[in-house]
Scaffold this motif. Structure first.
Motif, PDB file in Angstrom:
ATOM      1  N   ASN B 138      32.351  52.997  48.370  1.00 48.01           N
ATOM      2  CA  ASN B 138      31.439  53.901  47.684  1.00 48.01           C
ATOM      3  C   ASN B 138      30.385  53.055  46.944  1.00 48.01           C
ATOM      4  OD1 ASN B 138      30.140  55.653  46.004  1.00 48.01           O
ATOM      5  ND2 ASN B 138      31.993  56.675  45.243  1.00 48.01           N
ATOM      6  N   PRO B 139      29.118  53.081  47.374  1.00 46.51           N
ATOM      7  CA  PRO B 139      28.100  52.222  46.750  1.00 46.51           C
ATOM      8  C   PRO B 139      27.928  52.474  45.255  1.00 46.51           C
ATOM      9  CG  PRO B 139      27.222  53.282  48.720  1.00 46.51           C
ATOM     10  CD  PRO B 139      28.540  53.904  48.448  1.00 46.51           C
ATOM     11  N   GLU B 140      28.081  53.725  44.835  1.00 47.67           N
ATOM     12  CA  GLU B 140      27.909  54.038  43.406  1.00 47.67           C
ATOM     13  C   GLU B 140      28.997  53.371  42.570  1.00 47.67           C
ATOM     14  OE1 GLU B 140      25.218  55.467  42.199  1.00 47.67           O
ATOM     15  OE2 GLU B 140      24.572  55.447  44.293  1.00 47.67           O
ATOM     16  N   ARG B 141      30.222  53.369  43.116  1.00 46.39           N
ATOM     17  CA  ARG B 141      31.310  52.700  42.409  1.00 46.39           C
ATOM     18  C   ARG B 141      31.060  51.190  42.365  1.00 46.39           C
ATOM     19  NH1 ARG B 141      37.301  53.769  44.481  1.00 46.39           N
ATOM     20  NH2 ARG B 141      36.894  55.834  43.638  1.00 46.39           N
ATOM     21  N   GLY B 142      30.551  50.634  43.459  1.00 43.83           N
ATOM     22  CA  GLY B 142      30.224  49.206  43.519  1.00 43.83           C
ATOM     23  C   GLY B 142      29.202  48.826  42.458  1.00 43.83           C
ATOM     24  N   LYS B 143      28.215  49.695  42.272  1.00 43.13           N
ATOM     25  CA  LYS B 143      27.186  49.428  41.254  1.00 43.13           C
ATOM     26  C   LYS B 143      27.800  49.433  39.861  1.00 43.13           C
ATOM     27  CE  LYS B 143      23.580  51.644  43.961  1.00 43.13           C
ATOM     28  NZ  LYS B 143      22.846  52.905  44.109  1.00 43.13           N
ATOM     29  N   ARG B 144      28.703  50.371  39.610  1.00 42.34           N
ATOM     30  CA  ARG B 144      29.338  50.460  38.280  1.00 42.34           C
ATOM     31  C   ARG B 144      30.215  49.239  38.029  1.00 42.34           C
ATOM     32  NH1 ARG B 144      30.066  55.904  39.560  1.00 42.34           N
ATOM     33  NH2 ARG B 144      32.293  55.634  39.966  1.00 42.34           N
ATOM     34  N   PHE B 145      31.018  48.856  39.032  1.00 37.69           N
ATOM     35  CA  PHE B 145      31.878  47.674  38.880  1.00 37.69           C
ATOM     36  C   PHE B 145      31.033  46.423  38.632  1.00 37.69           C
ATOM     37  CE2 PHE B 145      35.712  49.369  41.572  1.00 37.69           C
ATOM     38  CZ  PHE B 145      36.011  50.229  40.537  1.00 37.69           C
ATOM     39  N   ALA B 146      29.955  46.310  39.419  1.00 42.40           N
ATOM     40  CA  ALA B 146      29.076  45.141  39.273  1.00 42.40           C
ATOM     41  C   ALA B 146      28.450  45.112  37.882  1.00 42.40           C
ATOM     42  CB  ALA B 146      28.002  45.164  40.350  1.00 42.40           C
ATOM     43  N   ALA B 147      28.086  46.292  37.368  1.00 41.95           N
ATOM     44  CA  ALA B 147      27.487  46.363  36.027  1.00 41.95           C
ATOM     45  C   ALA B 147      28.463  45.820  34.980  1.00 41.95           C
ATOM     46  CB  ALA B 147      27.095  47.801  35.706  1.00 41.95           C
ATOM     47  N   VAL B 148      29.739  46.176  35.145  1.00 42.41           N
ATOM     48  CA  VAL B 148      30.751  45.683  34.192  1.00 42.41           C
ATOM     49  C   VAL B 148      30.857  44.152  34.293  1.00 42.41           C
ATOM     50  CG1 VAL B 148      33.206  45.743  33.600  1.00 42.41           C
ATOM     51  CG2 VAL B 148      32.029  47.866  34.200  1.00 42.41           C
ATOM     52  N   VAL B 149      30.879  43.638  35.521  1.00 37.52           N
ATOM     53  CA  VAL B 149      30.940  42.175  35.714  1.00 37.52           C
ATOM     54  C   VAL B 149      29.703  41.519  35.086  1.00 37.52           C
ATOM     55  CG1 VAL B 149      30.976  40.309  37.417  1.00 37.52           C
ATOM     56  CG2 VAL B 149      32.342  42.352  37.802  1.00 37.52           C
ATOM     57  N   GLY B 150      28.537  42.148  35.263  1.00 35.70           N
ATOM     58  CA  GLY B 150      27.289  41.615  34.704  1.00 35.70           C
ATOM     59  C   GLY B 150      27.323  41.530  33.196  1.00 35.70           C
ATOM     60  N   ILE B 151      27.947  42.522  32.552  1.00 38.56           N
ATOM     61  CA  ILE B 151      28.037  42.521  31.081  1.00 38.56           C
ATOM     62  C   ILE B 151      29.039  41.464  30.614  1.00 38.56           C
ATOM     63  CG2 ILE B 151      28.705  43.898  29.071  1.00 38.56           C
ATOM     64  CD1 ILE B 151      27.825  46.384  30.794  1.00 38.56           C
ATOM     65  N   VAL B 152      30.219  41.450  31.264  1.00 41.91           N
ATOM     66  CA  VAL B 152      31.274  40.507  30.857  1.00 41.91           C
ATOM     67  C   VAL B 152      30.809  39.054  31.080  1.00 41.91           C
ATOM     68  CG1 VAL B 152      33.641  39.735  31.367  1.00 41.91           C
ATOM     69  CG2 VAL B 152      33.127  42.169  31.241  1.00 41.91           C
ATOM     70  N   GLY B 153      30.106  38.839  32.197  1.00 40.23           N
ATOM     71  CA  GLY B 153      29.633  37.486  32.530  1.00 40.23           C
ATOM     72  C   GLY B 153      28.706  36.916  31.475  1.00 40.23           C
ATOM     73  N   ALA B 154      27.863  37.790  30.899  1.00 39.09           N
ATOM     74  CA  ALA B 154      26.894  37.306  29.903  1.00 39.09           C
ATOM     75  C   ALA B 154      27.571  36.815  28.630  1.00 39.09           C
ATOM     76  CB  ALA B 154      25.894  38.411  29.583  1.00 39.09           C
ATOM     77  N   LEU B 155      28.822  37.222  28.403  1.00 45.12           N
ATOM     78  CA  LEU B 155      29.538  36.742  27.208  1.00 45.12           C
ATOM     79  C   LEU B 155      29.775  35.228  27.279  1.00 45.12           C
ATOM     80  CD1 LEU B 155      32.215  39.593  26.850  1.00 45.12           C
ATOM     81  CD2 LEU B 155      30.073  39.350  25.604  1.00 45.12           C
ATOM     82  N   ASP B 156      29.699  34.684  28.477  1.00 39.10           N
ATOM     83  CA  ASP B 156      29.882  33.239  28.670  1.00 39.10           C
ATOM     84  C   ASP B 156      28.682  32.430  28.133  1.00 39.10           C
ATOM     85  OD1 ASP B 156      31.184  30.977  29.607  1.00 39.10           O
ATOM     86  OD2 ASP B 156      30.273  31.084  31.588  1.00 39.10           O
TER      87      ASP B 156
END
Lengths: 76, 237
Positions: B138-156
């Motif tokens: 589901n592309p919409e779910r992929g976008k949401r998951f990726a958004a979470v990874v994008g936010i968590v990654g920036a904490l680095d």
């Protein structure tokens, strides 16, 4: 005479070995090593700049190619 | 692509190239050579601006992703994708130019010290950003998951910045971003700021084109899903 010859040979050997001994103790820098390090600095610097511009240019080309493909597909 | 994006990208691109030419003149003909490291220290003027742009790009990914999760605006996800691609490339430049400098300055290509390790981790997190996006059906779910990874990654990113202060590190302490002001000589600071400006302007030029590309790709996919046109090879959603 034989004693003088031996003394001369030992002295010559010491003189011949002296720079190596000093160098092994870190007293004299090896001029070739210094030159190599300087050259290595230049080489690494040019490689670093080349990598940066290959990546930036590669990204530009990649975007341009993908744009061309999508524009063509949208026109069809 | 909209003419506004195309023109803005082109103007920024020309400005970026002009600044790149200036920074090359400064690096190779003007700035003084550092006393202890010699000429290899000039890698600094490409290494630090690449790091700055990479971290800024991941900051944009995190902000756009957070607002995307809130508003569900497709344009924010497109901006995040465009920034993430640039961030990965510029971080790759950091990870490749750093060892070239380290080999001469530290005598080793790589060492698992905190800043290097955290920067490598950052690169892999954003690789994960793209993998997560494309791994769901589901592309919409992929976008949401990726958004979470994008936010968590920036904490680095803040961790990378403070790692030299709180952990034992081979990297030097900051020479520009410190409370008492920059400690670099004037010509080195000027060259660094020109490099930062050149890389930033160039990044935004490419970011605009990449954003325009993402918009067109999604328009094409929507059209294809509607049955109007076939999806050509190499054009994925």
């Amino acid at each position: 005479m034989k004693k003088i010859t031996w003394s001369f040979l030992v002295l010559a050997l010491l003189v011949a070995l002296l720079p190596e001994v000093v160098q092994a103790q870190g007293g004299l820098p090896d001029p070739n090593a210094l030159a190599n390090q300087n050259l290595r600095g230049y080489t690494h610097m040019f490689i670093a700049y080349s990598i940066a511009w290959v990546v930036v240019f590669g990204w530009a080309v990649s975007i341009a190619r993908r744009l061309g493909r999508v524009e063509k597909a949208l026109k069809e | 692509m909209s003419p506004k994006i195309r023109w803005s990208g082109a103007v920024l691109g020309f400005l970026g190239v002009a600044l790149v030419l200036v920074v090359h003149w400064q690096v190779f003909f003007w700035v003084s050579t550092e006393r202890t490291m010699g000429v290899v220290q000039r890698i600094f003027y490409v290494h630090v601006p690449s790091a700055w742009v990479g971290f800024m790009a991941f900051g944009i990914v995190a902000i756009c992703s957070a607002v995307y999760l809130w508003l569900k605006d497709e344009r924010l996800d497109m901006a995040a994708v465009a920034a993430a691609e640039g961030g990965m490339l510029f971080t790759a430049v950091v990870l490749l130019t750093g060892p070239l400098w380290a080999r001469v300055a530290w005598g080793t290509w790589w060492t698992w010290e905190p800043r290097l390790t955290l920067t490598l981790l950052l690169w892999f997190i954003y690789l994960g950003y793209f993998l997560v996006r494309s791994s769901t059906e589901n592309p919409e779910r992929g976008k949401r998951f990726a958004a979470v990874v994008g936010i968590v990654g920036a904490l680095d990113i803040p961790l990378i910045h403070v790692s030299v202060q709180y952990f034992r590190s081979l990297h030097p302490e900051p020479v520009v971003m410190k409370p008492e002001g920059p400690s670099l000589p004037g010509d080195m600071l000027t060259t660094l700021f020109t490099g930062l400006a050149a890389f930033t302007v160039l990044f935004f030029a490419f970011f605009l084109f990449r954003y325009g590309l993402e918009r067109m790709k999604r328009a094409l996919v929507h059209r294809q899903l509607a049955g109007d046109a076939p999806l050509p090879e190499g054009v994925a959603s």
